[in-house]
Design a protein around this motif. Structure first.
Motif, PDB file in Angstrom:
ATOM      1  N   MET A  82      74.910  63.043 -98.287  1.00 26.68           N
ATOM      2  CA  MET A  82      75.081  64.222 -99.122  1.00 26.68           C
ATOM      3  C   MET A  82      74.749  63.953-100.580  1.00 26.68           C
ATOM      4  SD  MET A  82      78.658  65.607 -97.414  1.00 26.68           S
ATOM      5  CE  MET A  82      78.891  66.912 -98.578  1.00 26.68           C
ATOM      6  N   GLY A  83      74.536  62.705-100.922  1.00 21.72           N
ATOM      7  CA  GLY A  83      74.210  62.355-102.289  1.00 21.72           C
ATOM      8  C   GLY A  83      75.410  62.359-103.200  1.00 21.72           C
ATOM      9  N   ILE A  84      76.574  62.130-102.634  1.00 22.58           N
ATOM     10  CA  ILE A  84      77.814  62.124-103.420  1.00 22.58           C
ATOM     11  C   ILE A  84      78.347  60.704-103.451  1.00 22.58           C
ATOM     12  CG2 ILE A  84      80.168  63.038-103.527  1.00 22.58           C
ATOM     13  CD1 ILE A  84      79.237  65.419-101.874  1.00 22.58           C
ATOM     14  N   ASP A  85      78.848  60.318-104.632  1.00 19.67           N
ATOM     15  CA  ASP A  85      79.468  58.998-104.748  1.00 19.67           C
ATOM     16  C   ASP A  85      80.725  59.001-103.893  1.00 19.67           C
ATOM     17  OD1 ASP A  85      77.583  58.034-106.455  1.00 19.67           O
ATOM     18  OD2 ASP A  85      78.698  58.621-108.261  1.00 19.67           O
ATOM     19  N   SER A  86      80.832  58.059-103.009  1.00 23.29           N
ATOM     20  CA  SER A  86      81.948  57.989-102.094  1.00 23.29           C
ATOM     21  C   SER A  86      83.222  57.605-102.821  1.00 23.29           C
ATOM     22  CB  SER A  86      81.656  56.964-100.993  1.00 23.29           C
ATOM     23  OG  SER A  86      82.797  56.801-100.174  1.00 23.29           O
ATOM     24  N   PRO A  87      84.301  58.383-102.593  1.00 22.47           N
ATOM     25  CA  PRO A  87      85.581  58.006-103.178  1.00 22.47           C
ATOM     26  C   PRO A  87      86.215  56.832-102.429  1.00 22.47           C
ATOM     27  CG  PRO A  87      85.864  59.990-101.884  1.00 22.47           C
ATOM     28  CD  PRO A  87      84.403  59.653-101.861  1.00 22.47           C
ATOM     29  N   ILE A  88      85.624  56.489-101.287  1.00 23.85           N
ATOM     30  CA  ILE A  88      86.149  55.391-100.471  1.00 23.85           C
ATOM     31  C   ILE A  88      85.467  54.097-100.915  1.00 23.85           C
ATOM     32  CG2 ILE A  88      86.404  54.529 -98.118  1.00 23.85           C
ATOM     33  CD1 ILE A  88      86.019  57.471 -97.202  1.00 23.85           C
TER      34      ILE A  88
END
Length: 118
Positions: free
Chosen positions: A111-117
């Protein structure tokens, strides 16, 4: 022809809504005639209900509803306590398996989102 003739129609097939006035009048006439044939008159029928009402609450209730009208019905609704959709407490990631965590990280990357994990 636009095809609406064969769309299936309503599921109630003409039985929905209020009964025709003629049916209501016929039933009312039958009721009054039966009261008069059994009790002699409508007044005597109500007197009979009144004598029964001394010992029977349903008879009393019926008589009062005819005399004064049925009381308005009210419904009390309980509103649920609003719960926040997202809480301030973090999701317990330690409960997830390593496969699930890996899959979540890959979905975030797609999704092109920085993973919070981490």
């Amino acid at each position: 022809m636009d095809g609406r003739k064969f769309n299936g129609g309503h599921s109630t097939k003409g039985y929905a809504g209020r009964k025709p006035k003629a049916d209501e009048d016929r039933i009312r006439t039958l009721s009054i005639n039966s009261l008069e044939s059994i009790f002699g008159s409508e007044e005597k029928a109500f007197e009979h209900i009144a004598t029964k009402a001394k010992d029977s609450f349903p008879h009393l209730k019926l008589l009062l509803e005819y005399a004064y009208g049925k009381p308005k019905e009210s419904v009390e609704l309980e509103t649920p306590i609003e719960q926040p959709l997202f809480t301030d407490t973090p999701f317990p990631l330690e409960r997830l398996s390593s496969e699930t965590l890996t899959e979540l990280i890959s979905v975030y990357k797609e999704m092109g989102i920085d993973s919070p994990i981490k």
